[in-house]
Each structure stands twice: as C-alpha cells, then as structure tokens.
Motif scaffolding. Sequence first.
Motif, short mmCIF file in Angstrom:
data_model
loop_
_atom_site.label_atom_id
_atom_site.label_comp_id
_atom_site.label_asym_id
_atom_site.label_seq_id
_atom_site.Cartn_x
_atom_site.Cartn_y
_atom_site.Cartn_z
N ASP A 159 0.69 -1.22 -0.14
CA ASP A 159 0.11 0.03 0.05
C ASP A 159 0.87 1.31 0.05
O ASP A 159 0.47 2.45 -0.69
CB ASP A 159 -0.92 0.13 1.15
CG ASP A 159 -1.91 -0.93 1.31
OD1 ASP A 159 -3.02 -0.87 0.58
OD2 ASP A 159 -1.53 -2.30 1.96
N ARG A 195 0.41 -1.96 -7.71
CA ARG A 195 -0.79 -2.08 -8.48
C ARG A 195 -1.89 -2.88 -7.69
O ARG A 195 -3.18 -2.68 -8.22
CB ARG A 195 -0.35 -2.27 -9.89
CG ARG A 195 0.33 -1.29 -10.70
CD ARG A 195 0.39 -1.82 -12.11
NE ARG A 195 0.87 -0.83 -13.06
CZ ARG A 195 2.15 -0.73 -13.75
NH1 ARG A 195 2.62 -1.97 -13.72
NH2 ARG A 195 2.46 0.14 -14.23
N GLU A 250 -4.90 -0.77 -3.58
CA GLU A 250 -5.86 0.50 -3.80
C GLU A 250 -5.22 1.62 -3.61
O GLU A 250 -5.12 2.21 -2.75
CB GLU A 250 -7.33 0.16 -3.20
CG GLU A 250 -8.33 1.37 -3.57
CD GLU A 250 -9.55 1.20 -2.66
OE1 GLU A 250 -10.40 2.11 -3.16
OE2 GLU A 250 -9.60 0.19 -1.99
N ARG A 251 -4.98 2.45 -4.79
CA ARG A 251 -4.39 3.63 -4.81
C ARG A 251 -3.24 3.69 -3.74
O ARG A 251 -2.80 4.40 -2.92
CB ARG A 251 -5.17 4.87 -4.25
CG ARG A 251 -6.38 5.15 -5.31
CD ARG A 251 -7.22 6.23 -4.94
NE ARG A 251 -7.92 5.94 -3.79
CZ ARG A 251 -9.09 5.30 -3.71
NH1 ARG A 251 -9.70 4.71 -4.71
NH2 ARG A 251 -9.45 5.21 -2.41
N ARG A 310 0.62 4.28 -2.87
CA ARG A 310 1.48 5.45 -2.83
C ARG A 310 2.76 5.49 -2.54
O ARG A 310 3.32 4.42 -1.83
CB ARG A 310 1.11 6.54 -1.42
CG ARG A 310 -0.45 7.13 -1.61
CD ARG A 310 -0.66 8.38 -0.59
NE ARG A 310 -1.70 8.90 -0.67
CZ ARG A 310 -2.41 9.87 -0.04
NH1 ARG A 310 -1.49 10.45 1.00
NH2 ARG A 310 -3.56 10.11 -0.28
N ASP A 353 5.36 10.60 -11.48
CA ASP A 353 3.84 10.82 -11.31
C ASP A 353 3.30 11.02 -12.76
O ASP A 353 2.23 10.78 -13.16
CB ASP A 353 3.99 12.08 -10.72
CG ASP A 353 2.50 12.87 -10.69
OD1 ASP A 353 1.55 12.26 -10.18
OD2 ASP A 353 2.30 13.92 -11.49
N ARG A 396 0.11 8.93 -14.32
CA ARG A 396 -1.20 9.46 -15.07
C ARG A 396 -1.05 9.42 -16.33
O ARG A 396 -2.49 9.20 -16.76
CB ARG A 396 -0.87 11.15 -14.73
CG ARG A 396 -0.95 11.63 -13.37
CD ARG A 396 -0.60 13.14 -13.21
NE ARG A 396 -0.69 13.54 -11.77
CZ ARG A 396 -1.64 14.31 -10.83
NH1 ARG A 396 -2.61 14.68 -11.78
NH2 ARG A 396 -1.54 14.74 -9.91
N THR A 403 -3.28 3.62 -11.16
CA THR A 403 -3.57 4.08 -9.92
C THR A 403 -2.70 4.31 -8.77
O THR A 403 -2.94 4.98 -7.54
CB THR A 403 -4.61 2.94 -9.31
OG1 THR A 403 -3.75 1.60 -9.19
CG2 THR A 403 -5.72 2.57 -10.07
N GLN A 413 0.47 6.36 -6.85
CA GLN A 413 0.52 7.81 -6.78
C GLN A 413 1.90 8.18 -6.25
O GLN A 413 2.54 7.36 -5.31
CB GLN A 413 -0.37 8.34 -5.66
CG GLN A 413 -1.96 8.15 -6.08
CD GLN A 413 -2.87 8.71 -4.89
OE1 GLN A 413 -2.38 9.15 -3.64
NE2 GLN A 413 -3.95 8.76 -5.12
N GLU A 442 -1.35 15.29 -2.17
CA GLU A 442 -1.85 14.87 -3.91
C GLU A 442 -0.59 14.41 -4.51
O GLU A 442 0.43 14.80 -4.48
CB GLU A 442 -2.28 16.37 -4.22
CG GLU A 442 -3.50 17.11 -3.59
CD GLU A 442 -4.03 18.38 -4.41
OE1 GLU A 442 -3.38 18.57 -5.50
OE2 GLU A 442 -4.85 18.84 -3.86
N PRO A 443 -0.93 13.59 -5.56
CA PRO A 443 0.05 13.11 -6.45
C PRO A 443 0.64 14.16 -7.10
O PRO A 443 0.15 15.21 -7.65
CB PRO A 443 -0.83 12.10 -7.33
CG PRO A 443 -2.02 11.90 -6.37
CD PRO A 443 -2.29 13.09 -5.99
#
Length: 300
Positions: free
Chosen positions: A94, A137, A140-141, A143, A189, A193, A198, A200, A248-249
């Motif tokens: 995660d 991956r 979930e999201r 970082r 990043d 994008r 997903t 970040q 924020e990413p």
Amino acid sequence: MPWTPADIPDLTDRTVLITGANSGLGLESTRRLAQRGAHVIMACRNREKGQSAMDHIRARAPDVDLNLMQLDLSDLSSIRDFAQRINDHYPKLDILLNNAGVMAPPLQYTRDGFEMQFGTNHLGHFALTGLLMDRLRAAERARVVTVSSLAHRIGSLDFENLDASRGYQRWRFYGQSKLANLMFALEFDRRLRSARDTIQSIAVHPGYSATNLQRTIPGHSLFNAVTAQSQEKGAYPSVFAATSPQAEPGQYYGPHGFQELWGMPAEANIRRLARNQEVAHKLWSVSEDLTGVRYADLER
C-alpha cells in the motif's frame, strides 16, 4: 485545517515498506505508521541495527506489527533478491517510503560501480520501485513517497560525470542525488497519470532535522542543537504524504516554516530545473540503462 499527527488514519490491513527504517526519519515514520495499525516492513542494510530499532519501537508499543528484512540499496543483486522476497510473500503493497540515504561521504562506489550517493539514494530506489510495481498495483491507490532534500537546490545532473571519474565534490554529488530523487518522483507521477495508473507518486523533504546523517558535517552536534528540528518532526512530511487525503500526487511537501527548515507539512518549492521534463526523461532513460530495471508499462 492544518495537518497534525493526530490526523493519521487507521492503517489496519495496510502494508508499508520503509527503506532505512532503523534510524532517523525512517525509524520515526515506522513508529508512527505501525502505531496506527499498519504492517510495516523495515528494510535495513544492517540487520543488527534493524533489530535494535525494532526492539526500541516494541518497548513502547508491544503490539505493533513489524517485519525486519535486509536490503542493501547500494547493491543491485540485494535489491533484486529483496524485491523477489516481497513479491513472493506479500499480495499487495500500500505504501512504499523511499527514505534511506547516504550524505556527503568521501568518494566511494557501490558494488555495481556507481558513485555511492547517486547509486544508493537514486538508483537504488529507482530499481526497487520498478521491481515492486506489481505489488503496488495490487493495492488500492498505493502511494510511493520519495524523500528528497533542500539540498536538491544545489544539485545539477552531470550525465558525463555520474561516476565521478572527472572529479568529485561530496556536497555537490549529494545535491545531485537529491535532485534526482525529486525529478524521479515528478517524472514517475507524469508517467503514471499518462498510463492512467492508480499508483500515486509524491515527493517530500524533511527540512533541517537532527538525524544521524549529519554525522559527516564538522560541528554538527552544536549546529543541530541550535537550528535543527527533531527527527520526529522531520518525519512529518513523509507520514503526511504517505497517509493524508490532503496529500496530492505529483506534489512536493516539506516544513512550512522559515526557509522550509522546520514546521508542519505544506507544499514545498520546486526549482525550475527539477521541473524540466527533457532532463527528467534523460535521467529516467539513464537510470533504466544503469540498473537494468525497466518500467515497461510507463514508457513515454
């Protein structure tokens, strides 16, 4: 509302990997995240120091969920072996906190022949992140938080002298490695994008914090006592970026106080060179070539 450590959410069922978790900012980040319920993988070069750090955390919080694993970021074979163990034993990752680093040593080389600071601080984390993409991956999201430094402001990327064969100045090379950390996080990043991934990517710096990295600075003890914030507070930007919905990413966070030296997390200043996408693209390509690790789904 300004962020405080009290805002760290419940991290139960979250898996966190922190490099350099045995001391300084890594130790404080480990303690904070583990106390909020995360399973924290402490990736440490020295197993004895890692065990001592784990014991230190558990002395104050016996129920934390920690796993000590050996990782030498100055050795690509160690990185590959470590990543394989993570991929074999963990279904997801995660949070990846790229925290470990070396600061301004005399000229040294990694096992693979890279200048030590660029090889460890940047190339080691570049390779590690790339080898863990599948597990990131699967979360979930997820970082990826990469720790840069105020010293990125004095760095430049000399692609003709990355190995220091044409001369070495330890602080200039430290600045180069920290600039590379920041540029990697920003370019990562952009590529994520573009691929609608997903994951970040966020960059941070700790301001000026009293950690064992400063042991290479003459007179550091007195200077730290007068000017530095604690390593606990120095870890706040990392913890904020790893856990806060406000982070924020593609952003860069550091202390909000005078010259970004101390204070609570806020958006930090990024010098123009660090935003140069042409240079960032070259750094990425060079990093793939030197490490042999390619981010196949993130080509640009």
